[in-house]
Motif scaffolding. Structure first.
Motif, PDB file in Angstrom:
ATOM      1  N   LYS A 198       5.465  20.354  -3.794  1.00 33.12           N
ATOM      2  CA  LYS A 198       3.704  20.205  -2.909  1.00 33.12           C
ATOM      3  C   LYS A 198       3.537  19.313  -1.598  1.00 33.12           C
ATOM      4  CE  LYS A 198       2.944  16.978  -7.398  1.00 33.12           C
ATOM      5  NZ  LYS A 198       2.819  15.326  -8.129  1.00 33.12           N
ATOM      6  N   ASN A 199       4.227  19.815  -0.619  1.00 35.86           N
ATOM      7  CA  ASN A 199       4.555  20.057   0.270  1.00 35.86           C
ATOM      8  C   ASN A 199       3.913  18.188   0.409  1.00 35.86           C
ATOM      9  OD1 ASN A 199       6.039  21.291   2.388  1.00 35.86           O
ATOM     10  ND2 ASN A 199       4.296  22.742   2.017  1.00 35.86           N
ATOM     11  N   THR A 200       4.245  17.068   0.359  1.00 34.69           N
ATOM     12  CA  THR A 200       3.517  15.995   0.186  1.00 34.69           C
ATOM     13  C   THR A 200       4.316  14.991   1.158  1.00 34.69           C
ATOM     14  OG1 THR A 200       2.022  16.715  -1.280  1.00 34.69           O
ATOM     15  CG2 THR A 200       2.077  14.115  -1.040  1.00 34.69           C
ATOM     16  N   VAL A 201       4.365  14.158   1.509  1.00 33.92           N
ATOM     17  CA  VAL A 201       5.164  13.133   2.204  1.00 33.92           C
ATOM     18  C   VAL A 201       4.417  11.316   2.067  1.00 33.92           C
ATOM     19  CG1 VAL A 201       4.138  13.342   4.814  1.00 33.92           C
ATOM     20  CG2 VAL A 201       6.645  12.053   4.073  1.00 33.92           C
ATOM     21  N   TYR A 202       4.867  10.784   1.356  1.00 31.30           N
ATOM     22  CA  TYR A 202       4.368   9.245   0.948  1.00 31.30           C
ATOM     23  C   TYR A 202       5.435   8.878   1.915  1.00 31.30           C
ATOM     24  CZ  TYR A 202       3.498  11.698  -3.512  1.00 31.30           C
ATOM     25  OH  TYR A 202       2.974  12.873  -4.163  1.00 31.30           O
ATOM     26  N   LEU A 203       4.849   7.437   1.755  1.00 29.90           N
ATOM     27  CA  LEU A 203       5.123   5.985   2.674  1.00 29.90           C
ATOM     28  C   LEU A 203       4.532   4.490   2.305  1.00 29.90           C
ATOM     29  CD1 LEU A 203       6.482   4.974   5.406  1.00 29.90           C
ATOM     30  CD2 LEU A 203       3.756   4.410   6.366  1.00 29.90           C
ATOM     31  N   GLN A 204       5.543   4.484   1.445  1.00 29.12           N
ATOM     32  CA  GLN A 204       5.346   2.970   0.080  1.00 29.12           C
ATOM     33  C   GLN A 204       5.929   2.060   1.158  1.00 29.12           C
ATOM     34  OE1 GLN A 204       4.554   2.469  -2.514  1.00 29.12           O
ATOM     35  NE2 GLN A 204       4.496   0.372  -1.732  1.00 29.12           N
ATOM     36  N   MET A 205       4.547   1.377   1.139  1.00 32.03           N
ATOM     37  CA  MET A 205       4.693  -0.158   2.424  1.00 32.03           C
ATOM     38  C   MET A 205       4.527  -1.319   1.761  1.00 32.03           C
ATOM     39  SD  MET A 205       2.062   1.078   5.394  1.00 32.03           S
ATOM     40  CE  MET A 205       0.590   1.016   4.116  1.00 32.03           C
ATOM     41  N   LEU A 240       0.971  -1.652   0.137  1.00 32.79           N
ATOM     42  CA  LEU A 240       0.118  -0.710  -0.391  1.00 32.79           C
ATOM     43  C   LEU A 240       0.956   0.943   0.071  1.00 32.79           C
ATOM     44  CD1 LEU A 240      -2.491  -0.634   2.927  1.00 32.79           C
ATOM     45  CD2 LEU A 240      -3.074  -0.123  -0.024  1.00 32.79           C
ATOM     46  N   ARG A 241       0.150   2.374  -0.619  1.00 28.26           N
ATOM     47  CA  ARG A 241       1.234   3.427  -0.883  1.00 28.26           C
ATOM     48  C   ARG A 241      -0.033   4.507   0.330  1.00 28.26           C
ATOM     49  NH1 ARG A 241       2.731   7.825  -5.371  1.00 28.26           N
ATOM     50  NH2 ARG A 241       4.260   8.399  -4.478  1.00 28.26           N
ATOM     51  N   LEU A 242       0.965   5.307   1.154  1.00 29.49           N
ATOM     52  CA  LEU A 242      -0.516   6.490   1.780  1.00 29.49           C
ATOM     53  C   LEU A 242       0.708   7.714   1.183  1.00 29.49           C
ATOM     54  CD1 LEU A 242      -0.005   5.151   5.558  1.00 29.49           C
ATOM     55  CD2 LEU A 242      -1.658   4.144   3.617  1.00 29.49           C
ATOM     56  N   SER A 243       0.717   8.915   1.342  1.00 32.07           N
ATOM     57  CA  SER A 243       0.308   9.901   0.700  1.00 32.07           C
ATOM     58  C   SER A 243      -0.648  11.292   1.800  1.00 32.07           C
ATOM     59  CB  SER A 243      -0.729   9.943  -0.491  1.00 32.07           C
ATOM     60  OG  SER A 243      -0.193   9.113  -1.245  1.00 32.07           O
ATOM     61  N   CYS A 244       0.395  12.380   2.089  1.00 31.30           N
ATOM     62  CA  CYS A 244      -0.535  13.157   3.073  1.00 31.30           C
ATOM     63  C   CYS A 244       0.541  14.208   2.362  1.00 31.30           C
ATOM     64  CB  CYS A 244       0.563  13.215   4.289  1.00 31.30           C
ATOM     65  SG  CYS A 244       0.848  14.167   5.935  1.00 31.30           S
ATOM     66  N   ALA A 245      -0.939  15.249   2.401  1.00 26.38           N
ATOM     67  CA  ALA A 245      -0.616  16.729   1.622  1.00 26.38           C
ATOM     68  C   ALA A 245      -0.729  17.565   2.272  1.00 26.38           C
ATOM     69  CB  ALA A 245      -1.317  16.627   0.558  1.00 26.38           C
ATOM     70  N   ALA A 246       0.104  18.739   2.666  1.00 26.67           N
ATOM     71  CA  ALA A 246       0.103  19.726   3.942  1.00 26.67           C
ATOM     72  C   ALA A 246      -0.631  20.861   2.491  1.00 26.67           C
ATOM     73  CB  ALA A 246       0.680  19.764   4.144  1.00 26.67           C
ATOM     74  N   SER A 247      -1.419  21.297   3.882  1.00 23.93           N
ATOM     75  CA  SER A 247      -2.213  22.777   2.814  1.00 23.93           C
ATOM     76  C   SER A 247      -1.966  24.099   4.221  1.00 23.93           C
ATOM     77  CB  SER A 247      -3.288  22.240   2.672  1.00 23.93           C
ATOM     78  OG  SER A 247      -4.262  22.115   3.301  1.00 23.93           O
ATOM     79  N   GLY A 248      -3.295  24.719   3.630  1.00 18.52           N
ATOM     80  CA  GLY A 248      -2.709  26.134   4.971  1.00 18.52           C
ATOM     81  C   GLY A 248      -1.654  26.583   4.816  1.00 18.52           C
ATOM     82  N   SER A 249      -0.695  26.671   4.253  1.00 13.98           N
ATOM     83  CA  SER A 249       0.546  27.518   4.328  1.00 13.98           C
ATOM     84  C   SER A 249       1.880  27.581   2.721  1.00 13.98           C
ATOM     85  CB  SER A 249       1.434  26.796   5.538  1.00 13.98           C
ATOM     86  OG  SER A 249       2.596  27.637   5.863  1.00 13.98           O
ATOM     87  N   SER A 250       2.023  28.558   2.569  1.00 18.24           N
ATOM     88  CA  SER A 250       3.204  28.996   1.194  1.00 18.24           C
ATOM     89  C   SER A 250       4.457  28.244   2.163  1.00 18.24           C
ATOM     90  CB  SER A 250       3.288  29.974   1.016  1.00 18.24           C
ATOM     91  OG  SER A 250       3.250  31.013   2.135  1.00 18.24           O
TER      92      SER A 250
END
Length: 114
Positions: free
Chosen positions: A74-81, A17-27
């Protein structure tokens, strides 16, 4: 800052599985980002993180199976499991830290069946 995690689900042991996490609300970028997980009856544990210097840390239980990566643009972090095990079953939380302020995502459930 809001952290939006996605990608959890049900998977058989040995699957991926691959999890994604996107941060928003700040430049501004979030230098520390990563993943924690929680199972009822246990303490929340660190799974994988990026330090502010870009160094990765992994829990011993996931080394060699999980890989954390990030897209700074993209201010995004992923976790490949990969090679998932039933003991990986947990709610996974995205985590970020900037200027001594901690941010947490809403959690995404990962269930691994044997």
């Amino acid at each position: 800052v809001q952290l939006q995690a996605s990608g959890g689900g049900l998977m058989q042991a040995g699957g991926s599985l691959r999890l994604s996490c996107a941060a928003s609300g700040s430049s501004f970028s979030i230098p520390v980002m990563g993943w924690y997980r929680h199972t009822p009856g246990k303490q929340r544990e660190m799974v994988a993180t990026f330090t502010s210097g870009g160094i990765t840390n992994y829990a011993d239980s996931v080394k060699g199976r999980f890989t954390i990566s990030r897209d700074n643009a993209k201010n995004t972090v992923y976790l490949q499991m990969n090679s998932l095990k039933p003991e990986d079953t947990a709610t996974y939380y995205c985590y970020g830290r900037r200027s001594s302020v901690n941010y947490w995502g809403q959690g995404t459930l990962v269930t691994v069946s044997s």
